[in-house]
Design a protein around this motif. Sequence first.
Motif, PDB file in Angstrom:
ATOM      1  N   GLY A   1       0.923  -1.090   0.128  1.00  0.00           N
ATOM      2  CA  GLY A   1       0.028  -0.049  -0.034  1.00  0.00           C
ATOM      3  C   GLY A   1       0.802   1.306  -0.269  1.00  0.00           C
ATOM      4  O   GLY A   1       0.589   2.279  -0.796  1.00  0.00           O
ATOM      5  N   LEU A   2       1.867   1.234   0.869  1.00  0.00           N
ATOM      6  CA  LEU A   2       2.647   2.593   0.675  1.00  0.00           C
ATOM      7  C   LEU A   2       3.289   2.704  -0.376  1.00  0.00           C
ATOM      8  O   LEU A   2       3.619   3.848  -0.987  1.00  0.00           O
ATOM      9  N   TRP A   3       3.992   1.666  -1.042  1.00  0.00           N
ATOM     10  CA  TRP A   3       4.601   1.716  -2.554  1.00  0.00           C
ATOM     11  C   TRP A   3       3.663   2.332  -3.490  1.00  0.00           C
ATOM     12  O   TRP A   3       3.902   3.227  -4.426  1.00  0.00           O
ATOM     13  N   LYS A   4       2.324   1.714  -3.418  1.00  0.00           N
ATOM     14  CA  LYS A   4       1.491   2.374  -4.547  1.00  0.00           C
ATOM     15  C   LYS A   4       1.103   3.610  -4.063  1.00  0.00           C
ATOM     16  O   LYS A   4       0.511   4.273  -4.936  1.00  0.00           O
ATOM     17  N   MET A   5       1.186   4.203  -2.979  1.00  0.00           N
ATOM     18  CA  MET A   5       0.756   5.689  -2.727  1.00  0.00           C
ATOM     19  C   MET A   5       1.941   6.668  -2.856  1.00  0.00           C
ATOM     20  O   MET A   5       2.779   6.911  -2.090  1.00  0.00           O
ATOM     21  N   GLU A   6       2.164   6.837  -4.141  1.00  0.00           N
ATOM     22  CA  GLU A   6       3.253   7.773  -4.531  1.00  0.00           C
ATOM     23  C   GLU A   6       3.195   9.058  -4.109  1.00  0.00           C
ATOM     24  O   GLU A   6       3.923   9.932  -3.689  1.00  0.00           O
ATOM     25  N   ARG A   7       1.790   9.712  -3.972  1.00  0.00           N
ATOM     26  CA  ARG A   7       1.711  10.945  -3.277  1.00  0.00           C
ATOM     27  C   ARG A   7       0.262  10.968  -2.557  1.00  0.00           C
ATOM     28  O   ARG A   7      -0.406  10.039  -2.658  1.00  0.00           O
ATOM     29  N   LEU A   8       0.065  11.680  -1.680  1.00  0.00           N
ATOM     30  CA  LEU A   8      -0.857  11.988  -0.804  1.00  0.00           C
ATOM     31  C   LEU A   8      -1.700  13.174  -0.988  1.00  0.00           C
ATOM     32  O   LEU A   8      -1.002  14.326  -0.384  1.00  0.00           O
ATOM     33  N   ASP A   9      -2.512  13.166  -1.830  1.00  0.00           N
ATOM     34  CA  ASP A   9      -3.302  14.596  -2.335  1.00  0.00           C
ATOM     35  C   ASP A   9      -4.526  14.677  -1.669  1.00  0.00           C
ATOM     36  O   ASP A   9      -5.208  13.751  -0.988  1.00  0.00           O
TER      37      ASP A   9
END
Length: 184
Positions: free
Chosen positions: A176-184
Amino acid sequence: MLRRTFLFSAEEVSSQNQVKASVQRKIRQSIQDEYPGLELVLDDLLPKKAPLIVVKCPNHLSLVVVNNVPLFFCIRDGPYMPTLRLLHQYPNIMKRFQVDRGAIKFVLSGANIMCPGLTSPGGVLDEEVEAERPVAIYAEGKQHALAIGFTKMSAKDIKSINKGIGVDNMHYLNDGLWKMERLD
């Protein structure tokens, strides 16, 4: 005890807070102490003028976010650990272990790293690593780290005991963290 918590998505974020300058300095100092190899680029990664956001997630996970990019994470009061994306940019900031080829598919599915996967031919241990330290997990024949772990025992004990879990898998490619490139 630290637990893997990367089966989450951005929707599960419980709070985001821009931290005060004093907290920002404390986080920065903690990261600098843990990863002296980042000293030259720390001002670029964590600019003093840019807002540093601490994002709280389920299971006591906190993310350190700058310019909407998660850079570090910690669980409970554990040490800050870089995300794999950051580790791929600066591969020499962490001590490293290497698993043999047979362990790759298990590590990539979130399994903890077993001692025999580190001590068999193809596995490599950094003898200086103590228990309860963050380490980069590389794989035999691969260029980039495939996981970030937290040692359950020292490298010397992993080698001598050679059974059971040697490293808790905290963050791995495609979680999940890898897939979360950005936190918009």
